[in-house]
Write a protein that holds these residues in place. Sequence first.
Motif, PDB file in Angstrom:
ATOM      1  N   ASP A  47     -10.089 -10.968  -1.657  1.00  0.00           N
ATOM      2  CA  ASP A  47      -8.795 -11.561  -1.297  1.00  0.00           C
ATOM      3  C   ASP A  47      -7.654 -10.614  -1.636  1.00  0.00           C
ATOM      4  OD1 ASP A  47     -10.059 -13.891  -0.472  1.00  0.00           O
ATOM      5  OD2 ASP A  47      -9.773 -14.909  -2.398  1.00  0.00           O
ATOM      6  N   TRP A  94      -7.496  -7.718   0.828  1.00  0.00           N
ATOM      7  CA  TRP A  94      -6.950  -8.192   2.096  1.00  0.00           C
ATOM      8  C   TRP A  94      -5.428  -8.357   2.002  1.00  0.00           C
ATOM      9  CZ3 TRP A  94      -7.295  -8.583   7.034  1.00  0.00           C
ATOM     10  CH2 TRP A  94      -6.592  -9.566   7.750  1.00  0.00           C
ATOM     11  N   TRP A  95      -4.970  -8.914   0.887  1.00  0.00           N
ATOM     12  CA  TRP A  95      -3.531  -9.109   0.708  1.00  0.00           C
ATOM     13  C   TRP A  95      -2.808  -7.765   0.641  1.00  0.00           C
ATOM     14  CZ3 TRP A  95      -0.679  -7.466  -3.551  1.00  0.00           C
ATOM     15  CH2 TRP A  95       0.676  -7.830  -3.524  1.00  0.00           C
ATOM     16  N   GLU A 144      -2.431  -6.347   4.112  1.00  0.00           N
ATOM     17  CA  GLU A 144      -1.344  -7.031   4.816  1.00  0.00           C
ATOM     18  C   GLU A 144       0.014  -6.519   4.359  1.00  0.00           C
ATOM     19  OE1 GLU A 144      -3.348 -11.477   5.359  1.00  0.00           O
ATOM     20  OE2 GLU A 144      -1.801 -11.115   3.864  1.00  0.00           O
TER      21      GLU A 144
END
Length: 221
Positions: A155, A158-159, A162
């Motif tokens: 997670d 992925w953050w 982004e």
Amino acid sequence: MKDEVNPRLRRWEDRTELPLLVASLVFLAGYAAHVLAPGRGFWPDLGFVAIWGTWLCFVVDFVVRLVMSGMGPLRFVRTHWLDCVVLVLPLLRPLRVVRLYNAMQRRHNEPRLSLHARVITYAGLSSVLLGFAGALTVYQCEHDAPGANILTFGDSVWWVAETLTTVGYGDVTPVTPLGRTVAVGLMACGLALLGAVTGSFSSWLVQVFTRGDEKGGAPEE
């Protein structure tokens, strides 16, 4: 005597550049072991030793360069502010790989790559190293926080992707003060790196088409 023309200091930096690069990567690996393998055998202890051992190497290097520079502490800090920042924030130490790359490209007094290629390479290296360090930090402070939605290292990665690319889907977000502070830093870095790559690539395209127009033919590849 100025740092740029100090031969003793230059020789020291040339000889220690590669060992310090290795120490930077060892520091990051140690921090990764400390964050991702808590309570798993000897890995956290090994990570702790790696973190403080490599930090000591950088402190020694900083002191030696300060003494060899012949500058006062305040002047040295002003002219080597990035070194001071990474000394205080050791997770930024892997960015020394950019300095090593620059030193290698400047051998024989001529960079082997064009300015545009170097800018894009620097931005890519910086993105990977900062992204990994940021993902570790955010995961460490977020995964067990009340109300957190960044629960795994995946997670967090992925953050970071982004954030650095300025996409910002908003499906996962930091909720702790430290996590949000890291987010602000990554946002600023993402904008700067994206701007550097876009500007450099655009400038390269303009030069290619300009040369093509001047020759009266098709643009060079």
